[in-house]
Structures are given as C-alpha cells and as structure tokens.
Design a protein around this motif. Structure first.
Motif, PDB file in Angstrom:
ATOM      1  N   MET A   1       0.850  -1.167   0.000  1.00  9.24           N
ATOM      2  CA  MET A   1       0.000   0.000   0.000  1.00  9.24           C
ATOM      3  C   MET A   1       0.899   1.235   0.000  1.00  9.24           C
ATOM      4  O   MET A   1       1.813   1.342   0.810  1.00  9.24           O
ATOM      5  N   ARG A   2       0.639   2.128  -0.914  1.00 13.22           N
ATOM      6  CA  ARG A   2       1.387   3.390  -0.983  1.00 13.22           C
ATOM      7  C   ARG A   2       0.593   4.476  -0.274  1.00 13.22           C
ATOM      8  O   ARG A   2      -0.612   4.339  -0.061  1.00 13.22           O
ATOM      9  N   ASN A   3       1.298   5.554   0.085  1.00  6.80           N
ATOM     10  CA  ASN A   3       0.599   6.646   0.759  1.00  6.80           C
ATOM     11  C   ASN A   3       1.221   7.991   0.412  1.00  6.80           C
ATOM     12  O   ASN A   3       2.321   8.055  -0.139  1.00  6.80           O
ATOM     13  N   LYS A   4       0.492   9.047   0.750  1.00 11.82           N
ATOM     14  CA  LYS A   4       0.916  10.417   0.480  1.00 11.82           C
ATOM     15  C   LYS A   4       1.180  11.177   1.777  1.00 11.82           C
ATOM     16  O   LYS A   4       1.116  12.397   1.806  1.00 11.82           O
ATOM     17  N   GLU A  57      -9.010   7.460   1.753  1.00 11.14           N
ATOM     18  CA  GLU A  57      -8.824   6.892   0.420  1.00 11.14           C
ATOM     19  C   GLU A  57      -7.958   7.763  -0.480  1.00 11.14           C
ATOM     20  O   GLU A  57      -7.453   7.295  -1.497  1.00 11.14           O
ATOM     21  N   VAL A  58      -7.749   9.020  -0.096  1.00  6.54           N
ATOM     22  CA  VAL A  58      -6.827   9.890  -0.838  1.00  6.54           C
ATOM     23  C   VAL A  58      -5.399   9.694  -0.318  1.00  6.54           C
ATOM     24  O   VAL A  58      -4.445   9.720  -1.092  1.00  6.54           O
ATOM     25  N   GLU A  61      -3.274   4.300  -1.023  1.00  6.69           N
ATOM     26  CA  GLU A  61      -3.633   3.702  -2.310  1.00  6.69           C
ATOM     27  C   GLU A  61      -3.108   2.272  -2.341  1.00  6.69           C
ATOM     28  O   GLU A  61      -1.930   2.027  -2.081  1.00  6.69           O
ATOM     29  N   ASP A  63      -1.680  -1.140  -3.737  1.00  6.71           N
ATOM     30  CA  ASP A  63      -0.858  -1.561  -4.862  1.00  6.71           C
ATOM     31  C   ASP A  63      -1.743  -2.385  -5.778  1.00  6.71           C
ATOM     32  O   ASP A  63      -2.739  -2.977  -5.347  1.00  6.71           O
TER      33      ASP A  63
END
Length: 65
Positions: A1-4, A57-58, A61, A63
């Motif tokens: 899972m990627r994140n900002k 959810e923003v 994200e 994979d």
C-alpha cells in the motif's frame, strides 16, 4: 500500500516528530509508514486522515492486485 503522508505532512509544515507526537506513536513509526514499510492500523489511518484533513482513500492507495 502506498501513501501520500510525507507530501501532506510537509504541506502543513509538520515534521515526523510533530506528527508522531500528535498521534501518540514514535517517529520511527511515521518513518516506516511514509516509506511503505509498515501499514498502519485502521484506527491510526483514520487519525492520520483527520489530522491531515484528507480522506483516508486519498492518503492511502492499494498496490495493484
């Protein structure tokens, strides 16, 4: 899972230490999450979203499956 998280954190002028203190976790935990080495619990993800004023959810994200 990627994140900002790193991007959003910097936009509001917080250091990893500041974010960790606000969330009641260690700086190492924030570092691990930002570097995609640790997926936070749902509770921590919700707290991050609230603090960063951004929907979960923003921020996160999945994979590609």
């Amino acid at each position: 899972m990627r994140n900002k998280i790193k991007e959003l954190r910097k936009q509001i002028g917080l250091r990893q230490e500041d974010l960790a203190r606000e969330l009641g976790v260690t700086r190492q935990t924030i570092n691990a999450i930002e570097n995609n080495k640790y997926n936070p619990t749902l509770e921590l993800a919700m707290k991050l979203a609230k603090l960063l004023k951004t929907p979960v959810e923003v921020i996160f994200e999945l994979d590609d499956c």
